[in-house]
Design an enzyme around this catalytic site. Structure first.
Site, mmCIF file in Angstrom:
data_model
loop_
_atom_site.group_PDB
_atom_site.id
_atom_site.type_symbol
_atom_site.label_atom_id
_atom_site.label_comp_id
_atom_site.label_asym_id
_atom_site.label_seq_id
_atom_site.Cartn_x
_atom_site.Cartn_y
_atom_site.Cartn_z
ATOM 1 N N LYS A 208 0.811 -1.217 0.000
ATOM 2 C CA LYS A 208 0.000 0.000 0.000
ATOM 3 C C LYS A 208 0.843 1.265 0.000
ATOM 4 O O LYS A 208 0.391 2.328 -0.449
ATOM 5 C CB LYS A 208 -0.925 0.020 1.219
ATOM 6 C CG LYS A 208 -0.211 0.036 2.561
ATOM 7 C CD LYS A 208 -1.210 0.021 3.705
ATOM 8 C CE LYS A 208 -0.504 -0.058 5.066
ATOM 9 N NZ LYS A 208 0.133 -1.385 5.256
ATOM 10 N N HIS B 138 1.294 -3.744 15.002
ATOM 11 C CA HIS B 138 1.787 -2.590 14.242
ATOM 12 C C HIS B 138 1.789 -1.405 15.188
ATOM 13 O O HIS B 138 0.737 -0.937 15.621
ATOM 14 C CB HIS B 138 0.895 -2.314 13.035
ATOM 15 C CG HIS B 138 1.546 -1.458 11.984
ATOM 16 N ND1 HIS B 138 2.114 -0.228 12.261
ATOM 17 C CD2 HIS B 138 1.741 -1.666 10.647
ATOM 18 C CE1 HIS B 138 2.617 0.287 11.151
ATOM 19 N NE2 HIS B 138 2.405 -0.566 10.159
ATOM 20 N N GLU C 104 6.870 -5.655 8.320
ATOM 21 C CA GLU C 104 6.133 -5.078 7.201
ATOM 22 C C GLU C 104 6.597 -3.659 6.901
ATOM 23 O O GLU C 104 5.817 -2.699 6.968
ATOM 24 C CB GLU C 104 4.634 -5.094 7.506
ATOM 25 C CG GLU C 104 4.070 -6.483 7.779
ATOM 26 C CD GLU C 104 2.674 -6.440 8.385
ATOM 27 O OE1 GLU C 104 2.123 -5.332 8.547
ATOM 28 O OE2 GLU C 104 2.136 -7.515 8.695
#
Length: 468
Positions: free
Chosen positions: A65, A194, A268
């Site tokens: 993204k 996250h 990530e």
């Protein structure tokens, strides 16, 4: 409109050329007016080496993204990274490169059912959850999925906080969700978190890893065999930034809480890989001078408003959605130029289309260029052609060493690169004014009088220098 058959390949730079000189050459071509990017593939490769050296146990799964450029994805696939996808479209972008589905984590805790079906059909089995309804959907649609429970652990400082939307409480909610997963017969294989995009508090990673250890231990009592820890994103990637502090905390925490090498550790990273690889060049097309009151003396001061050909509906959407701070850098400063308080505005008719509110800049003129560094993260994927203004073209470059490294690494090949007269090649696809077409030249235009040709003009292309 744009010249057709654009050359989108990576342009290999010789030893005397760098990305900035290519940017300068495009500006001085005399035919470029629209905003454009330079993407340095070598910067992405260097970031990958930094990440692997800093955290050798952690396997990066790039967050698609952040920047879903085909070139970015191809480069990272060649380097062997995994991918963090949030939708079936992102999954398809990665799979079309020949990436094995096992290198993808579907890291969206709240997925539309059609996207879950697509993951099942394409063999993407690893995915996250943080709520009961997601488990029931998985039970009905994709019972063979390998699930990862996402917990919440927020950094006190971050560009974008994500905990308000995703992540279950590790103490009050996670055990209940694991109990439900066990009763439904769903295979949960690990924990993810996250801490927030653009993390400014490295210590949060230790708190999150410690919390993950507790959930690993509880899962073992239920008969689960956890083997995956996903550290999520949050790694800074701007020019001059460093992940050393974060890496040191992560490495020590892994030694303390997850010493077993059988636990696979992934992350990530998004902006870390691409932020500094992209530089944006914008042209000043209009200027307005106004008088504003000095906040101390109350006396009127000159304030200059510069209007450029990209704004918050285009590349600078990052100001709204990513809380980014951008710095305008004049490409050329005229000798003896005076500095004034200035603002920079986008091209649309929206009064909110302001890029920079108050910054000291040398006095510039129409046709001058402003450069913005660190524009590779959360910019182009969100940009729109609102008001009819085009999304900037990207010119991709790499030096010879990067070309030698990547040219035989699948999915890249020598066909992805252009070698030779790089500057001339880069001019292919430069923008021309809307409504114009480029005829085949030379052509002859007759001048007539009374039905007779009295004069003829022959038109042809000629090479010129800068128009400034």
């Amino acid at each position: 409109m744009k010249i057709t058959k654009l050359d989108e390949r990576v342009h290999v730079l010789d030893s005397n050329t760098d990305a900035l000189s290519i940017l300068q050459d495009i500006v001085e071509s005399g035919v470029q007016e629209e905003a454009f990017y330079i993407c340095d593939v070598g910067d992405i490769v260097r970031k990958h080496k930094i990440f692997k050296a800093a955290m050798p146990r952690v396997e990066p799964h790039y967050a698609v993204k952040c920047n879903d450029s085909h070139t970015v994805l191809e480069t990272l696939a060649a380097l062997g990274t995994g991918f963090d996808c949030a939708s079936k479209t992102e999954i398809n972008k990665v799979l079309t490169l020949g990436v094995n589905p096992s290198r993808i984590i579907f890291a969206n805790p709240a997925k539309p059912m059609s996207h879950i079906r697509h993951a099942a059909a394409t063999g993407v089995r690893l995915m996250t959850f943080d709520n009961e309804s997601e488990l029931f959907k998985i039970k009905d649609i994709f019972p063979d999925a390998k699930m990862v429970i996402r917990i919440r652990c927020d950094a006190t400082i971050a560009q974008c906080q994500l905990g308000m939307k995703f992540g279950c409480d590790p103490v009050s909610e996670a055990p209940q969700l694991l109990d439900l997963a066990r009763s439904l017969g769903i295979d949960v294989v690990g924990v993810s978190f996250h801490v927030g995009s653009g993390c400014g508090e490295p210590a949060v990673f230790r708190r999150a890893i410690a919390a993950s250890r507790d959930i690993f231990d509880y899962a073992e009592t239920l008969g689960f065999n956890f083997n995956l820890l996903d550290l999520g994103g949050g790694y800074p990637g701007g020019t001059g930034s460093s992940i050393d502090k974060i890496a040191d905390i992560i490495n020590r925490a892994l030694e303390d809480y997850f010493p077993d090498p059988a636990v696979n550790v992934i992350a990530e990273p998004g902006r870390f890989y691409v932020a500094s690889a992209y530089t944006l060049a914008c042209n000043i097309h209009s200027i307005r001078t106004v008088n504003v009151s000095d906040p101390v003396t109350g006396n009127p001061n000159k304030h200059i408003m510069y209007y450029i050909n990209d704004g918050v509906y285009g590349s600078f959407n990052c100001l709204l959605y990513d809380h980014q701070h951008v710095v305008p850098i004049p490409l050329k400063i005229n000798a003896g130029a005076k500095y004034y308080r200035s603002s920079v505005w986008g091209p649309t008719c929206d009064g909110l289309d302001q890029v920079v509110e108050n910054h000291m800049l040398p006095e510039m003129k129409i046709g001058d260029w402003l450069i913005f560094e660190d524009m590779g993260a959360y910019t182009l994927p969100v940009a729109s052609p609102f008001n009819g203004f085009p999304i900037p073209k990207v010119h991709v470059v790499a030096d010879q060493n990067i070309w030698m490294l990547l040219k035989d690494m699948f999915p890249l090949s020598e066909n992805h690169f252009v070698i030779g007269n790089t500057k001339a090649n880069l001019r292919v696809g430069l923008d021309t004014p809307d409504g114009w077409t480029m005829p085949s030249l030379p052509i002859t235009i007759p001048i007539c009088n009374g039905g007779k040709i009295i004069e003829e003009h022959i038109l042809d292309y000629v090479q010129i220098g800068s128009l400034n």
